[in-house]
Structures are given as structure tokens and as C-alpha cells.
Scaffold this motif. Structure first.
Motif, short mmCIF file in Angstrom:
data_model
loop_
_atom_site.label_atom_id
_atom_site.label_comp_id
_atom_site.label_asym_id
_atom_site.label_seq_id
_atom_site.Cartn_x
_atom_site.Cartn_y
_atom_site.Cartn_z
N LEU A 149 0.82 -1.25 -0.04
CA LEU A 149 -0.06 -0.15 0.12
C LEU A 149 0.88 1.20 0.09
N ASN A 150 2.15 1.33 0.62
CA ASN A 150 2.79 2.44 0.67
C ASN A 150 3.93 2.59 -0.07
N LEU A 151 4.42 1.42 -0.78
CA LEU A 151 5.59 1.58 -1.83
C LEU A 151 5.00 1.07 -3.19
N TYR A 152 4.72 -0.08 -3.36
CA TYR A 152 4.25 -0.67 -4.59
C TYR A 152 3.34 0.04 -5.31
N LYS A 153 1.96 0.41 -4.57
CA LYS A 153 0.96 0.89 -5.17
C LYS A 153 1.15 2.22 -5.58
N PRO A 154 1.82 3.26 -4.92
CA PRO A 154 2.03 4.59 -5.37
C PRO A 154 3.02 4.45 -6.37
N PHE A 155 4.22 3.86 -6.38
CA PHE A 155 5.03 3.62 -7.62
C PHE A 155 4.51 3.37 -8.69
N VAL A 156 3.80 2.21 -8.90
CA VAL A 156 3.24 1.73 -10.26
C VAL A 156 2.42 2.49 -10.87
N GLU A 157 1.42 3.12 -9.88
CA GLU A 157 0.52 4.01 -10.40
C GLU A 157 0.67 5.38 -10.81
N LYS A 158 2.04 5.84 -10.24
CA LYS A 158 2.34 6.99 -10.81
C LYS A 158 3.16 6.80 -11.96
N ARG A 159 4.07 5.73 -12.13
CA ARG A 159 4.71 5.69 -13.30
C ARG A 159 4.02 5.02 -14.50
N ARG A 160 2.83 4.20 -14.41
CA ARG A 160 2.05 4.09 -15.44
C ARG A 160 0.83 4.76 -15.67
N GLY A 161 0.42 5.34 -14.74
CA GLY A 161 -0.71 6.14 -14.84
C GLY A 161 -1.94 5.26 -14.85
N ILE A 162 -1.90 4.18 -14.13
CA ILE A 162 -3.15 3.42 -14.05
C ILE A 162 -3.36 3.21 -12.52
N VAL A 163 -4.77 2.59 -12.27
CA VAL A 163 -5.00 2.50 -10.96
C VAL A 163 -5.22 0.95 -10.53
N LEU A 164 -4.37 0.41 -9.85
CA LEU A 164 -4.34 -1.10 -9.49
C LEU A 164 -5.43 -1.51 -9.12
N THR A 165 -6.02 -2.67 -9.53
CA THR A 165 -7.20 -3.27 -8.80
C THR A 165 -6.58 -4.03 -7.45
N GLU A 166 -7.90 -4.28 -6.61
CA GLU A 166 -7.77 -4.86 -5.22
C GLU A 166 -7.02 -6.30 -5.73
#
Length: 532
Positions: A358-375
Motif C-alpha cells: 500500500l505504501n511503496l508498490y501501489k504509489p510507485f506503479v500507479e504514478k509510473r504507469r498512470g493506472i489504478v491497480l485493482t484490489e
């Protein structure tokens, strides 16, 4: 461990697993809130039991009894004095967390400072869990359980090989438990196992003193109270493992951090269905902590008289259990040791995955790829991370056998590298409104650097707990100076984003006051005013 004891161990372990499964099978683990926080649905009994059992790992059984055997009862300072910290946390810290609706401690730091501070502290937490917490609970469990089984003797393998074997057995079972069950299963299991712990709190002192007195409980009690009385003293001098003065300096700070900011502990409280339940749960855990010396210290006192010349002092507790308890209770003790190692490992593993996902992977990937990760994607990543961390912990844990000095002192000394910097920036974040993010980041780096230099490079003659308090003061002054000259343009305001009822527990003042009185009485009992 004989046949009866082994059957008893298997029976109690299976019972705990079955109850945990059936009580938690309907919990929703298809969302991050469900998997990591049990859907914020836990009542005060589950909160109190999970706090208590997550705190009482095999490390305490091994390390504190070893410390009593080597030194005296001064080591109870860690557990008994923590009651005061728990009261402070319940009254001041937890309301803030629940009102802000956070899922992790770094979430609060993002709200108070910025995303950079959240990322930095998430990394510090992860290093702490991966390098210190997870390997040490596996090692402590392996030492305790291996002593009960006499694994090296029964399998004709070396002590070193037996540690490796048990670390991997515990690590694999614990990983499977966490990956499949999530936080809800962990907390239910803690509640079930805490019942067995209460039985052992009565059984181990009773049978231990009876064994010492040649089948006469009162003779054994008289022996402990009348000879080698220096071991009974909890008011430690400067030469003891825990000098009494440290209770008011570094130890108090560490306890405040542990109960109010340690992610794997606070996560149990954040899963509460209301502030009232969370506060009642903390009070329940506090009462259980006051009973803990019966289990993690008194056996060490008895062992002083039974085994006056042990060479491997980490075996104090398992050796006593094996010698004094009836086979059925030996199996229960083995179940508790096994469960204590696994549940603390599980809690740390779950929190590590929460922080990473929640604190590292999600913000990094969503910012880099511009997508919202699914649950679903986040849960898959969380579980893969748990597998990776588990493997590292199982590989690293056996090498702790080469640590210098007592195991418990090693544990506390290393954990302080990570814990106190986080405490400093959160604590100042509570009570200041214009402290800038730069002050928090500089404070973390400065604190870690000063502590490592004082303890591992230049070897300060000041007790490390006093050093921690001193570095805390210096770091706080540094951060306040930065805040004075480079303040935030807009003062921080606490924003209500609560996910649960935040109405406080009305009777908390009475019960918290009672806890503090009982805490003082325990110290008085184990002092020269009392039985020492």
C-alpha cells in the motif's frame, strides 16, 4: 518430549488451527482492507488477545528467562513499565489514528508531513521487520521448541542443524497461515492461544516450585524466597541488564513507540470496530502484561536453583518445561511456544506486506504507469512479497546463534536502530503544527547515524537506553530549530476521515488508573521493600 506430550502438542495445535479456520472462514479477504485489517470488525476481546499474543513471542520466553537466570528480575522493566505507555497510547495516540482513518503508521506521516516522509519511514519499517523482527522470532521459536523436543539428540544431528530445521518448519507453516488467512485468521488464532497461555501462567510456577521442593510446593517457594535473593530484585543497578533509571529514559520512549507506533502492533488496534473497543482492548492487554512475569520471568528464578551451572543459557525455559510439567501440559507449552513464534511472525509478515503493497508498490506503479491497480492485483503482489520476505527470514534466522551477549539484549539493541527515529518524528508531528517535511527526513537520518556511531563504532560507556534518550532530545532540538527557521506556510490541521465510531470509552480513567497502581505494586513486590 515423550509420546504423550507429543500427542498433546498435536492435539492442542490442531484445535487452535481448526477454531481459527471456522471462526475466520467467512471473513472477506478479497479486498486490501479485509486482508490487511480484518474489515475493521474486531471487538475488544480479540483486540486485547491479539495485542497480548503478538507481543509475547518465543523471544520473550527465551530472552527474559535467560536474563533473569544470568542477572535478576530487572528485565521485567520492559514488560511491566509498558503498562504506563499503553495507557498513554490508548488516551492520546489511538484517537488520532482512528480519526484520520489511516491503515498504516506511515499513512499518518503522509498526512502530517508529505509522501516522501511516508516512503522513507515505510522503508525503515520494512528493514526493521525483514532484518530484525522476522528472523529473531523464528530463531527464538526454534531455540525454545528445539529444547523441548531435544531434536538434535533424537535425530542425531548437530544443534546448528536442528535450528535450521525448526526455523524452516515454523517459517513455512507461518507463511502459509498468513498468506491464506490474512489478519482476521491471525487475530482469531491469537485469541484461542491466549487461553492456553493463561493456563500456563498458573501451571508452570506451580509445577516448577513443586519440582524444586521435591514434590512440596511450599518448600520450593521458600527456597526461591530465601536463597539467591539477588535474583529477585527488579530494581536494577547500573551493572544490571536493565538499570532502574532507564525505565524513565530510553525504555519509556521505546515502549511508547512499540505500543503506539509499531506497525504490526498498531495494526491490531486499527482493526477495531470502534475507538471504545480499541481502548478496552488495550486495557485488557495491559492486565495480561501484568501477569506475564509468571510465564516469562518466574521460570528463570526457579531455574537458578535447579540448574546452577548451565553453559547454554538460552535453554533455561525449554529445559525447565521439559523437566517439571506433566506430559499433557508439556504438549500445551510446546503448542504455545510454537504458536507464539508463528503468530508474531505472522503479524510481522502481514504488516510488512501491508507497508510494501500500500505504501511503496501501489504509489510507485500507479504514478509510473498512470493506472489504478485493482484490489486483486494488490493482493497478489502482497502475497508474493510475503513469500519473498519469509524465505529471507528463514535463511537469515539461524545465524543469530552467533550474536554476542544475551539474546534479548541483542534483540532490543538492534530494534532501537529503527524504532526510535520513527518515534521522534511522529511524536513531534503530534504536538507541532508547522514542522516541515525536511525536518522529519533529516531527523530520521541524524538519529540512525548517531545511534549506530554510539553503539557499534565508538562504543559509548553510557547505557544504550540512556543514549537513546539523549539522542532523542538532541534530534528533537534539531528538528525544532529547523521548524523554527523553515516552518510550513500553512499549519497542519487534523482532518476527520474516520472509518469507525470514534466515541471514547467512558470507564477508561478508572481502569487505566487501576493498571498504573498494579504496575507500581509489581515493582514494589520485586524489590527490597518486598520479597527481594
Amino acid at each position: 518430549m515423550g509420546k504423550t506430550a507429543f500427542i498433546s502438542f498435536v492435539f492442542f495445535t490442531v484445535i487452535a488451527a481448526v477454531i481459527s479456520y471456522f471462526k475466520s472462514r467467512k471473513s472477506q479477504n478479497k479486498t486490501t482492507t479485509g486482508f490487511f485489517l480484518g474489515n475493521r470488525s474486531n471487538g475488544f476481546i480479540i483486540i486485547g488477545a491479539s495485542l497480548f499474543f503478538s507481543n509475547i513471542s518465543a523471544n520473550q520466553f527465551i530472552g527474559e528467562n535467560e536474563s533473569v537466570y544470568i542477572n535478576n528480575m530487572s528485565v521485567i522493566g520492559w514488560g511491566i513499565s509498558s503498562v504506563l505507555a499503553m495507557v498513554v497510547v490508548s488516551e492520546f495516540f489511538i484517537p488520532i489514528y482512528l480519526k484520520t482513518g489511516i491503515r498504516t503508521i506511515p499513512d499518518f506521516l503522509e498526512k502530517r508531513y508529505d509522501k516522501g516522509t511516508k516512503t522513507l519511514v515505510s522503508l525503515v519499517f520494512l528493514f526493521s521487520y525483514i532484518i530484525n523482527l522476522l528472523p529473531t522470532v523464528l530463531y527464538g521459536g526454534a531455540v525454545a521448541f528445539g529444547g523441548l523436543l531435544n531434536l538434535s539428540g533424537n535425530l542425531h544431528i548437530s544443534y546448528w542443524a536442528s535450528i535450521w530445521l525448526l526455523v524452516w518448519v515454523m517459517g513455512l507453516i507461518g507463511s502459509l497461515y498468513t498468506i491464506l488467512g490474512g489478519l482476521k485468521t491471525i487475530t482469531i488464532s491469537d485469541t484461542v492461544l491466549s487461553t492456553g497461555m493463561l493456563v500456563l501462567m498458573i501451571a508452570i510456577p506451580y509445577f516448577g516450585l513443586r519440582y524444586l521442593g521435591n514434590d512440596d510446593f511450599m518448600v520450593g517457594l521458600k527456597t526461591v524466597l530465601s536463597s539467591k535473593k539477588e535474583h529477585l530484585n527488579a530494581i536494577g543497578s547500573e551493572n544490571d541488564a536493565v538499570p532502574f533509571a532507564t525505565l524513565f529514559t530510553g525504555m519509556f520512549i521505546i515502549n511508547l513507540y512499540y505500543w503506539g507506533m509499531e506497525q504490526y502492533i498498531v495494526q491490531q488496534v486499527l482493526a477495531g470496530k470502534s475507538l471504545k473497543d480499541s481502548q478496552k482492548g488495550i486495557a485488557l492487554a495491559g492486565f495480561a502484561k501484568l501477569l506475564c512475569p509468571l510465564l516469562i520471568n518466574v521460570p528463570g528464578l526457579i531455574a537458578v536453583h535447579l540448574y546452577p551451572s548451565l553453559t547454554n543459557t538460552t535453554e533455561v525455559f525449554p529445559l525447565l518445561i521439559k523437566d517439571v510439567l506433566p506430559p499433557i501440559l508439556t504438549g500445551l507449552a510446546a503448542c504455545m511456544l510454537f504458536g507464539a513464534a508463528i503468530t508474531t511472525f505472522n503479524a510481522g509478515l502481514n504488516s510488512s506486506s501491508t507497508l510494501f503493497t500500500l505504501n511503496l508498490y501501489k504509489p510507485f506503479v500507479e504514478k509510473r504507469r498512470g493506472i489504478v491497480l485493482t484490489e486483486r492485483s494488490l493482493l497478489r503482489t502482497g502475497r508474493l512479497f510475503q513469500i519473498s520476505v519469509s524465505l529471507f527470514a528463514m535463511l537469515f534466522a539461524p545465524f543469530i546463534v552467533f550474536s554476542q551477549g544475551g539474546f534479548y539484549e541483542y534483540l532490543q539493541k538492534i530494534s532501537a536502530i529503527f524504532s526510535l527515529p520513527i518515534f521522534t518524528i511522529i511524536f513531534l508531528g503530534f504536538f507541532t503544527k508547522k514542522m516541515p517535511p525536511a525536518a522529519a527526513k533529516i531527523g530520521v537520518v541524524f538519529f540512525i547515524s548517531c545511534y549506530v556511531l554510539s553503539q557499534f563504532i565508538f562504543k559509548s560507556h553510557l547505557h544504550y537506553l540512556h543514549c537513546l534518550a539523549l539522542i532523542f532530545l538532541v534530534t528533537s532540538i534539531l528538528m525544532l530549530i529547523i521548524g523554527r527557521f523553515f516552518p510550513l506556510k500553512k499549519a497542519y490541521e487534523l482532518k476527520m476521515e474516520n472509518m469507525v465510531d470514534v466515541k471514547p470509552w467512558k470507564e477508561r480513567y478508572f481502569y487505566n488508573g487501576l493498571l498504573i497502581v498494579l504496575m507500581v505494586l509489581v515493582f514494589a513486590l520485586f524489590s527490597k521493600v518486598g520479597i527481594a
